[in-house]
Design an enzyme around this catalytic site. Structure first.
Site, PDB file in Angstrom:
ATOM      1  N   ARG A  29     -58.419 -23.196  41.212  1.00  0.00           N
ATOM      2  CA  ARG A  29     -58.611 -21.738  41.125  1.00  0.00           C
ATOM      3  C   ARG A  29     -59.994 -21.323  41.601  1.00  0.00           C
ATOM      4  O   ARG A  29     -60.163 -20.282  42.255  1.00  0.00           O
ATOM      5  CB  ARG A  29     -58.360 -21.270  39.688  1.00  0.00           C
ATOM      6  CG  ARG A  29     -56.867 -21.349  39.338  1.00  0.00           C
ATOM      7  CD  ARG A  29     -56.649 -21.459  37.853  1.00  0.00           C
ATOM      8  NE  ARG A  29     -55.249 -21.327  37.483  1.00  0.00           N
ATOM      9  CZ  ARG A  29     -54.346 -22.309  37.555  1.00  0.00           C
ATOM     10  NH1 ARG A  29     -54.702 -23.500  38.011  1.00  0.00           N
ATOM     11  NH2 ARG A  29     -53.095 -22.109  37.183  1.00  0.00           N
ATOM     12  N   SER A 174     -44.865 -20.821  33.130  1.00  0.00           N
ATOM     13  CA  SER A 174     -45.502 -21.571  34.214  1.00  0.00           C
ATOM     14  C   SER A 174     -46.739 -20.847  34.697  1.00  0.00           C
ATOM     15  O   SER A 174     -46.668 -19.720  35.174  1.00  0.00           O
ATOM     16  CB  SER A 174     -44.515 -21.723  35.381  1.00  0.00           C
ATOM     17  OG  SER A 174     -45.230 -22.051  36.560  1.00  0.00           O
ATOM     18  N   GLN A 176     -48.398 -21.714  37.218  1.00  0.00           N
ATOM     19  CA  GLN A 176     -48.384 -21.646  38.679  1.00  0.00           C
ATOM     20  C   GLN A 176     -47.626 -20.405  39.155  1.00  0.00           C
ATOM     21  O   GLN A 176     -48.063 -19.707  40.071  1.00  0.00           O
ATOM     22  CB  GLN A 176     -47.763 -22.919  39.255  1.00  0.00           C
ATOM     23  CG  GLN A 176     -48.631 -24.143  38.970  1.00  0.00           C
ATOM     24  CD  GLN A 176     -48.033 -25.447  39.441  1.00  0.00           C
ATOM     25  OE1 GLN A 176     -46.932 -25.467  39.990  1.00  0.00           O
ATOM     26  NE2 GLN A 176     -48.740 -26.532  39.225  1.00  0.00           N
ATOM     27  N   ASP A 323     -48.351 -31.373  30.122  1.00  0.00           N
ATOM     28  CA  ASP A 323     -48.782 -32.460  31.014  1.00  0.00           C
ATOM     29  C   ASP A 323     -49.102 -33.742  30.246  1.00  0.00           C
ATOM     30  O   ASP A 323     -49.286 -34.802  30.849  1.00  0.00           O
ATOM     31  CB  ASP A 323     -50.023 -32.035  31.812  1.00  0.00           C
ATOM     32  CG  ASP A 323     -49.675 -31.031  32.905  1.00  0.00           C
ATOM     33  OD1 ASP A 323     -48.479 -30.861  33.211  1.00  0.00           O
ATOM     34  OD2 ASP A 323     -50.609 -30.403  33.446  1.00  0.00           O
ATOM     35  N   ARG A 396     -49.832 -38.972  36.296  1.00  0.00           N
ATOM     36  CA  ARG A 396     -49.895 -38.981  34.827  1.00  0.00           C
ATOM     37  C   ARG A 396     -49.102 -40.148  34.247  1.00  0.00           C
ATOM     38  O   ARG A 396     -49.446 -40.700  33.204  1.00  0.00           O
ATOM     39  CB  ARG A 396     -49.427 -37.643  34.262  1.00  0.00           C
ATOM     40  CG  ARG A 396     -50.305 -36.495  34.768  1.00  0.00           C
ATOM     41  CD  ARG A 396     -50.396 -35.329  33.842  1.00  0.00           C
ATOM     42  NE  ARG A 396     -51.003 -34.198  34.547  1.00  0.00           N
ATOM     43  CZ  ARG A 396     -52.314 -34.027  34.728  1.00  0.00           C
ATOM     44  NH1 ARG A 396     -53.167 -34.903  34.244  1.00  0.00           N
ATOM     45  NH2 ARG A 396     -52.770 -32.988  35.396  1.00  0.00           N
TER      46      ARG A 396
HETATM   47  C1  S3P Z   1     -50.708 -26.114  36.433  1.00  0.00           C
HETATM   48  C2  S3P Z   1     -49.653 -25.602  35.729  1.00  0.00           C
HETATM   49  C3  S3P Z   1     -48.605 -26.431  35.099  1.00  0.00           C
HETATM   50  C4  S3P Z   1     -49.064 -27.863  34.962  1.00  0.00           C
HETATM   51  C5  S3P Z   1     -49.685 -28.385  36.215  1.00  0.00           C
HETATM   52  C6  S3P Z   1     -50.897 -27.559  36.595  1.00  0.00           C
HETATM   53  C7  S3P Z   1     -51.667 -25.179  37.035  1.00  0.00           C
HETATM   54  O1  S3P Z   1     -47.447 -26.416  35.908  1.00  0.00           O
HETATM   55  O2  S3P Z   1     -47.991 -28.684  34.573  1.00  0.00           O
HETATM   56  O3  S3P Z   1     -50.089 -29.744  36.049  1.00  0.00           O
HETATM   57  O4  S3P Z   1     -52.760 -25.615  37.472  1.00  0.00           O
HETATM   58  O5  S3P Z   1     -51.364 -23.983  37.092  1.00  0.00           O
HETATM   59  P1  S3P Z   1     -46.344 -25.249  35.819  1.00  0.00           P
HETATM   60  O6  S3P Z   1     -46.972 -23.979  36.243  1.00  0.00           O
HETATM   61  O7  S3P Z   1     -45.261 -25.682  36.760  1.00  0.00           O
HETATM   62  O8  S3P Z   1     -45.897 -25.219  34.403  1.00  0.00           O
END
Ligand code: S3P
Length: 437
Positions: A29, A174, A176, A323, A396
């Site tokens: 980010r 999520s 992301q 995670d 992981r």
């Molecule tokens: C992450 C969000 C999570 C996480 C991933 C990193 C991020 O995934 O599992 O390791 O940096 O936004 P999801 O958004 O698919 O839940």
């Protein structure tokens, strides 16, 4: 390409201090948001691991200039100069997110609003992970975006253009997806409001606010106004990655002669579910010097040898440890009694099918693990036995199996051990140091 298996024997003791690498989510980010801010920024303790390097390479292809000054395997200072969101340029080639879901999904949101063509691809694992969860809401915002297999898989093709704000209620928690829609929403006409079934990690929200975006919380929803002026560059220091510290918390709790100190670890409450779970299992973990650095909570942690018991982990709380489930499964494999982990179906679409892979690989070491459609049931055993096992290219899983190997009897031969470079390049070095501590 593939390297010989790494041999892991249980060290006599695990003692010492570890400085875990910078947080992966925050590093992505910090690079992406500063790349579209107006002016230069410096990011200290940026994680120069494969996933974040994929983000940097994509940004360079989009015309962003940056430099990375490394000190060792996993510490770096990133300097980059944003030229505003309008400073991005069409890439001459497809953007390669490699193994990184965060790179692909966040860039999809960002590029949906840029007036040029982008193609984002990735490695075999990433090309099999679900992208419909970003493609569909971005389309609703007016984006021209498509993918393979009914638009559910990458490569993604994006002809960026004008977007409009939407109200989106995501079926999955999520970060992301949320971050992709926030990046699109910054460029949209009208407000974007987002809801998710449970609060996912909030690093994007914290950083956007610090950079001047108008982003509010309204009950359980987030409301974002489009940018009226470019984001302000943000100099920051990335905290240590709780998800990297997690492996040492489990190793330290399980090993019979352990005391491990972990300093400057990110302690954002949306990320620390494993700490709560381990404590409920009886782990001896102390937390000190809680503080806020660059808008993110940070703390020092110390873990000592513990006797663990099984617990139940379920419901909305699982998003805070999603995670860390492979590591938690290792703890449960040696805890007294039964551990039930439910509501983690999302793990089937991570870098590997982490439900199946965790169960199958830990069984090779003598663990009693049953895989269920949405989780794992684990009966603790008195001891694990070292055996050949495989990370399946999942970072992981590699580190969770390494922790199992550290506390198993005899030798574990881990194939695909090099996958740790995705998020924690210095992992093996830290293991060697703690083992000789
Ligand atoms: C992450 C969000 C999570 C996480 C991933 C990193 C991020 O995934 O599992 O390791 O940096 O936004 P999801 O958004 O698919 O839940």
């Amino acid at each position: 390409m593939s390297q010989p298996p790494r041999r892991i024997s249980p060290p006599l003791r695990l003692r010492g201090a570890v400085i875990v690498p910078g947080d992966k989510s925050i590093s992505h980010r910090a690079a992406i948001l500063n790349a579209v801010a107006a002016g230069p920024a410096t990011v200290e303790n940026f994680l120069p691991a494969d996933d974040c390097l994929a983000t940097l390479d994509c940004l360079r292809a989009l015309g962003v200039s940056w430099s990375l000054e490394r000190s060792g395997d996993e510490r770096a200072r990133l300097s980059l100069t944003g030229r505003g969101i309008g400073g991005l340029r069409e890439s001459a080639d497809a953007l390669d997110a490699r193994n990184s879901g965060t790179t692909m999904r966040l860039l999809a949101g960002l590029l949906a609003g840029r007036p040029f063509l982008s193609i984002i691809t990735g490695d075999e694992s990433l090309r099999s992970r679900p992208m419909g969860r970003v493609v569909l809401p971005l389309r609703e915002m007016g984006a021209q975006i498509s993918g393979r297999d009914g638009d559910s898989l990458a490569p993604l093709t994006i002809q960026g253009g004008p977007l409009r704000g939407i109200h989106h209620r995501s079926p999955v928690a999520s970060a992301q997806v949320k971050s992709a829609l926030l990046l699109a929403g910054l460029q949209a006409e009208g407000e974007t409001t987002l809801e998710e079934p449970a609060r996912s990690r909030d690093h994007t929200e914290r950083m956007l606010r610090a950079m001047g975006a108008d982003l509010r919380e309204e009950g359980d929803a987030l409301r974002l106004s489009p940018l009226r002026q470019d984001l302000t560059p943000l100099n920051l220091r990335v905290p240590g990655d709780f998800s990297a510290a997690a492996f040492w918390l489990v190793a330290g709790a399980l090993h019979p002669d352990a005391e491990i100190s972990l300093s400057d670890v990110g302690f954002n409450p949306t990320r620390t579910g494993l700490l709560d779970a381990l404590r409920e299992m009886g782990a001896d973990i102390t937390v000190s010097s809680e503080r806020v650095i660059g808008g993110e909570p940070v703390a020092d942690l110390r873990v000592r040898s513990s006797k663990l018991k099984g617990i139940v982990v379920e419901g909305p709380a699982v998003v805070r440890l999603i995670d860390e489930v492979p590591a938690l499964a290792v703890a449960a494999a040696l805890a007294r009694g039964r551990t039930v982990i439910r509501d983690v179906g999302e793990l089937r679409v991570k870098e590997s099918d982490r439900i199946l892979a965790t169960a199958q690989e830990l069984r090779k070491l003598g663990a009693r693990v049953e895989d269920r459609p949405d989780g794992l049931i684990i009966e603790g055993v008195g001891a694990l036995q070292g055996a050949p096992c495989d990370s399946r290219g999942d970072h992981r899983l590699a580190m969770a199996l390494a922790v199992a190997g550290m506390v198993a009897q005899g030798e574990t031969a881990l194939s695909g051990a090099e996958a740790v470079s995705i998020s924690y390049p210095g992992f093996w070095q830290h293991l060697a140091e703690l083992g000789s501590g």
